[in-house]
Motif scaffolding. Structure first.
Motif, PDB file in Angstrom:
ATOM      1  N   ASN A  29      20.473  79.274  50.654  1.00  0.00           N
ATOM      2  CA  ASN A  29      19.801  79.821  49.390  1.00  0.00           C
ATOM      3  C   ASN A  29      20.207  81.252  49.304  1.00  0.00           C
ATOM      4  O   ASN A  29      19.209  82.057  49.113  1.00  0.00           O
ATOM      5  CB  ASN A  29      18.288  79.626  49.721  1.00  0.00           C
ATOM      6  CG  ASN A  29      17.302  79.901  48.299  1.00  0.00           C
ATOM      7  OD1 ASN A  29      17.988  79.372  47.092  1.00  0.00           O
ATOM      8  ND2 ASN A  29      16.223  80.082  48.235  1.00  0.00           N
ATOM      9  N   GLY A  87      16.507  71.221  46.604  1.00  0.00           N
ATOM     10  CA  GLY A  87      17.265  71.364  45.546  1.00  0.00           C
ATOM     11  C   GLY A  87      18.246  72.522  45.845  1.00  0.00           C
ATOM     12  O   GLY A  87      19.425  72.746  45.162  1.00  0.00           O
ATOM     13  N   SER A  88      18.089  73.243  46.951  1.00  0.00           N
ATOM     14  CA  SER A  88      18.768  74.510  47.245  1.00  0.00           C
ATOM     15  C   SER A  88      20.250  73.953  47.875  1.00  0.00           C
ATOM     16  O   SER A  88      20.143  72.938  48.498  1.00  0.00           O
ATOM     17  CB  SER A  88      18.359  75.484  47.914  1.00  0.00           C
ATOM     18  OG  SER A  88      16.873  76.080  47.258  1.00  0.00           O
ATOM     19  N   LYS A  89      21.242  74.904  48.167  1.00  0.00           N
ATOM     20  CA  LYS A  89      22.458  74.457  48.879  1.00  0.00           C
ATOM     21  C   LYS A  89      22.254  75.254  50.155  1.00  0.00           C
ATOM     22  O   LYS A  89      21.860  76.396  50.555  1.00  0.00           O
ATOM     23  CB  LYS A  89      23.570  75.098  48.017  1.00  0.00           C
ATOM     24  CG  LYS A  89      23.859  74.501  46.738  1.00  0.00           C
ATOM     25  CD  LYS A  89      25.247  75.098  46.150  1.00  0.00           C
ATOM     26  CE  LYS A  89      25.252  74.404  44.642  1.00  0.00           C
ATOM     27  NZ  LYS A  89      25.452  72.695  44.712  1.00  0.00           N
ATOM     28  N   ASP A 130      24.281  63.563  52.827  1.00  0.00           N
ATOM     29  CA  ASP A 130      25.825  63.711  52.442  1.00  0.00           C
ATOM     30  C   ASP A 130      26.673  63.209  53.323  1.00  0.00           C
ATOM     31  O   ASP A 130      26.478  63.118  54.613  1.00  0.00           O
ATOM     32  CB  ASP A 130      25.966  65.398  52.380  1.00  0.00           C
ATOM     33  CG  ASP A 130      26.980  65.784  51.618  1.00  0.00           C
ATOM     34  OD1 ASP A 130      27.702  64.839  50.888  1.00  0.00           O
ATOM     35  OD2 ASP A 130      27.400  66.924  51.627  1.00  0.00           O
ATOM     36  N   THR A 157      29.471  72.536  52.178  1.00  0.00           N
ATOM     37  CA  THR A 157      28.092  72.797  51.314  1.00  0.00           C
ATOM     38  C   THR A 157      27.404  71.271  50.886  1.00  0.00           C
ATOM     39  O   THR A 157      28.011  70.551  50.499  1.00  0.00           O
ATOM     40  CB  THR A 157      28.537  73.715  50.073  1.00  0.00           C
ATOM     41  OG1 THR A 157      28.937  75.026  50.222  1.00  0.00           O
ATOM     42  CG2 THR A 157      27.112  73.990  49.249  1.00  0.00           C
ATOM     43  N   THR A 158      25.952  71.411  51.164  1.00  0.00           N
ATOM     44  CA  THR A 158      25.165  70.367  50.958  1.00  0.00           C
ATOM     45  C   THR A 158      24.014  70.718  49.954  1.00  0.00           C
ATOM     46  O   THR A 158      23.588  71.963  50.350  1.00  0.00           O
ATOM     47  CB  THR A 158      24.975  69.571  52.304  1.00  0.00           C
ATOM     48  OG1 THR A 158      26.192  69.254  52.895  1.00  0.00           O
ATOM     49  CG2 THR A 158      23.989  68.538  51.995  1.00  0.00           C
ATOM     50  N   THR A 159      23.667  69.806  49.202  1.00  0.00           N
ATOM     51  CA  THR A 159      22.365  70.081  48.444  1.00  0.00           C
ATOM     52  C   THR A 159      21.099  69.360  49.041  1.00  0.00           C
ATOM     53  O   THR A 159      21.241  68.132  49.312  1.00  0.00           O
ATOM     54  CB  THR A 159      22.426  69.806  46.881  1.00  0.00           C
ATOM     55  OG1 THR A 159      23.742  70.863  46.471  1.00  0.00           O
ATOM     56  CG2 THR A 159      21.197  70.071  46.126  1.00  0.00           C
ATOM     57  N   SER A 162      16.258  67.350  45.677  1.00  0.00           N
ATOM     58  CA  SER A 162      15.195  68.249  44.891  1.00  0.00           C
ATOM     59  C   SER A 162      13.953  67.616  45.048  1.00  0.00           C
ATOM     60  O   SER A 162      12.809  68.224  44.660  1.00  0.00           O
ATOM     61  CB  SER A 162      15.718  68.440  43.473  1.00  0.00           C
ATOM     62  OG  SER A 162      16.160  67.104  42.922  1.00  0.00           O
TER      63      SER A 162
END
Length: 245
Positions: A29, A87-89, A130, A157-159, A162
């Protein structure tokens, strides 16, 4: 200063770990977090990451430390958690350069059902958020997710889903190097998160696995000889299906 700390960690271990490694830092984040420094005493270390003591891989899919690497212990008073809205990366950074370009990248989470600092990783239920494996080409000569990781500054990078229910979670990044025939190399590291938001979703059923327990050597993507299959253009990533929320 942050980059200097990472370089110092690498320099201390260079003689022992020329061919392997792990996650050294995170950007979550928009904020940087230093990982645990292997080959150093855990006493006095402060990190969101659990302890891992060696850059060498785990080669047995039933190893007792497969959840969060050897030994995966809490840092006690030095153990931190990163607060992150659902929902953040989350971006994990490996040693530069990550030496293995053949194999999948997998990212898991586990609900600690309370404080992660006192949780035992092997007792938790893990779900995959992921994954990426063979992107193009053949098993032996194609483009793999780990090659993509290397090309992207040794990062992935993974989300965070959410809709995920708020709470304390582990996030577990795992690289599975399969460049050696029938000898998998697992590189897992775990960090602690406090997920915020208004979601209510939780995975269940076949999405949940244990470590150890999720993999076995007979899995087609684990005990594999990629060089004996020159005309194969697909790969089965081990573990459960990805839970998207």
């Amino acid at each position: 200063m942050f980059a200097s700390a990472v370089l110092t960690t690498l320099a201390l271990a260079v003689g022992q770990v020329a061919a392997h490694g792990g996650v050294l830092s995170y950007q979550i984040n928009g904020q940087w977090y230093q990982g645990f420094k292997p080959y150093n005493t855990p006493t006095g270390q402060v990190s969101i990451q659990r302890e891992w003591d060696t850059y060498n891989p785990i080669t047995d899919p039933t190893d007792s430390f497969l959840a969060c690497n050897n030994n995966g212990a809490s840092l006690g008073s030095g153990q931190q958690s990163a607060t992150v809205p659902a929902g953040s990366k989350v971006t994990a950074y490996w040693n530069n350069p990550w030496p293995h370009a053949i194999g999948p990248v997998m990212v898991y989470m586990a609900n600690c059902n309370g404080a992660c600092t006192t949780a035992t990783p092997s007792s938790l239920n893990w779900f995959k958020i992921d994954q990426a494996g063979l992107i193009s080409g053949s098993l032996a000569n194609g483009q793999w997710a780990q090659g993509e990781l290397i090309a992207n500054n040794n990062s992935w990078t993974t989300t965070i889903p959410s809709s995920l229910k708020p709470g304390e979670y582990f996030i577990r990044h795992e690289l599975l190097a399969i460049h050696t025939s029938n000898q998998p190399q697992f590189y897992p590291e775990c960090a602690q998160l406090k997920v915020t938001g208004s979601g209510s979703a939780q995975p269940s059923g076949s999405y949940l696995v244990k470590f150890p327990g999720a993999y076995k050597m007979s899995d087609p993507g684990v005990g594999i000889d990629i060089y004996s299959q020159p005309n194969v253009y697909n790969y089965t990533i081990p573990g459960p299906a990805v839970w998207h929320g």
